[in-house]
Write an enzyme that holds these catalytic residues in place. Sequence first.
Site, PDB file in Angstrom:
ATOM      1  N   LYS A 158     -64.505  -5.269  94.534  1.00  0.00           N
ATOM      2  CA  LYS A 158     -63.907  -6.518  95.036  1.00  0.00           C
ATOM      3  C   LYS A 158     -62.610  -6.229  95.794  1.00  0.00           C
ATOM      4  O   LYS A 158     -61.598  -6.896  95.615  1.00  0.00           O
ATOM      5  CB  LYS A 158     -63.686  -7.500  93.886  1.00  0.00           C
ATOM      6  CG  LYS A 158     -64.981  -7.882  93.164  1.00  0.00           C
ATOM      7  CD  LYS A 158     -64.755  -8.795  91.991  1.00  0.00           C
ATOM      8  CE  LYS A 158     -66.065  -9.188  91.329  1.00  0.00           C
ATOM      9  NZ  LYS A 158     -66.785  -8.054  90.702  1.00  0.00           N
ATOM     10  N   ARG A 159     -62.654  -5.239  96.649  1.00  0.00           N
ATOM     11  CA  ARG A 159     -61.473  -4.811  97.392  1.00  0.00           C
ATOM     12  C   ARG A 159     -61.139  -5.790  98.517  1.00  0.00           C
ATOM     13  O   ARG A 159     -62.011  -6.461  99.062  1.00  0.00           O
ATOM     14  CB  ARG A 159     -61.685  -3.416  97.981  1.00  0.00           C
ATOM     15  CG  ARG A 159     -61.832  -2.312  96.941  1.00  0.00           C
ATOM     16  CD  ARG A 159     -60.583  -2.240  96.072  1.00  0.00           C
ATOM     17  NE  ARG A 159     -60.500  -1.007  95.325  1.00  0.00           N
ATOM     18  CZ  ARG A 159     -60.738  -0.867  94.030  1.00  0.00           C
ATOM     19  NH1 ARG A 159     -61.112  -1.908  93.327  1.00  0.00           N
ATOM     20  NH2 ARG A 159     -60.612   0.306  93.438  1.00  0.00           N
TER      21      ARG A 159
END
Length: 310
Positions: free
Chosen positions: A106-107
């Site tokens: 979930k960058r």
Amino acid sequence: MFIDVLIKKIKEKNNPSVVGLDPKIEYIPSFIKEEAFKKQGKTLKGAANAIFTFNKYIIDAVYDIVPAVKPQLAYYEMYGLEGLKAFYETCRYAKEKGLLVIADGKRNDIGSTAESYSAAFLGKTKIEDTEEAAFDVDALTVNPYLGIDGIKPFIEDCDKYNKGIFVLVKTSNKSSGQFQDIITETGKSMYEIVAQHIEEWGRDLKGEYGYSSVGAVVGATYPNQAKILRKILKSAYILVPGYGAQGGTAKDVASSFNPDGLGAIVNASRSIMCAYKSERWKEKYTEEKFYEASRAEALRMKEDINGVLS
């Protein structure tokens, strides 16, 4: 192109599911932990080595029946550098077995920071006049909250290196609606607006099946929203978390698929990793045969999902 490879593997194995490798030390059978702790002690290194051994057993048990695995980075980062090494080795081992690897990180960020995140997982890192891949996974989950500035570097690397991303749209957690369900001035919810942008972002990354390497994350626990989103996400593949331990059922995930049986891939983590502890399998499989229970659960999940798609 990533999406074409994914779809071909799904078709080849007749299985639209992915195994999440989210290991906690308490999930791991005693005989694996004892061996690791005997060598490295009850340390971060000992725990990380136990995790990698556990992952290898799971991968060996399922690689011929699933198209991909999805390691969640948090479960490795919590063990520090040794945990990241276990993540790296897990990714390499899975790819050696012919599996696609979707890193769940979930960058998101902007500018050179987003470029650096993308280089770490999807692209290559420049070292003066050379380049080298770091983690080199096949796809990555990303957060759209910062808008296109935080997404563009990932899209560019998807195009350059034949990789994929799955953008958070409607997540499976209970409080997701706190922001995602807000109704905008257009009369549409935030998750609908994000979905519209994903369709635009993936326009130039469509493969031979008509789907894009820019996909979406839509939780199994929100099937009604999935129906709405499936109509908006005409070319985006949907990664569906929340099946199994989080309460999502095959009937729930069916909303994320298209009539052709394509369009989505469903993740299960704990229900497969810890199958040997479950009511369904604990009488049949001992702790020493935990991987056989994982395989049995992965096959049951395959049949469960295909049953609602046929």
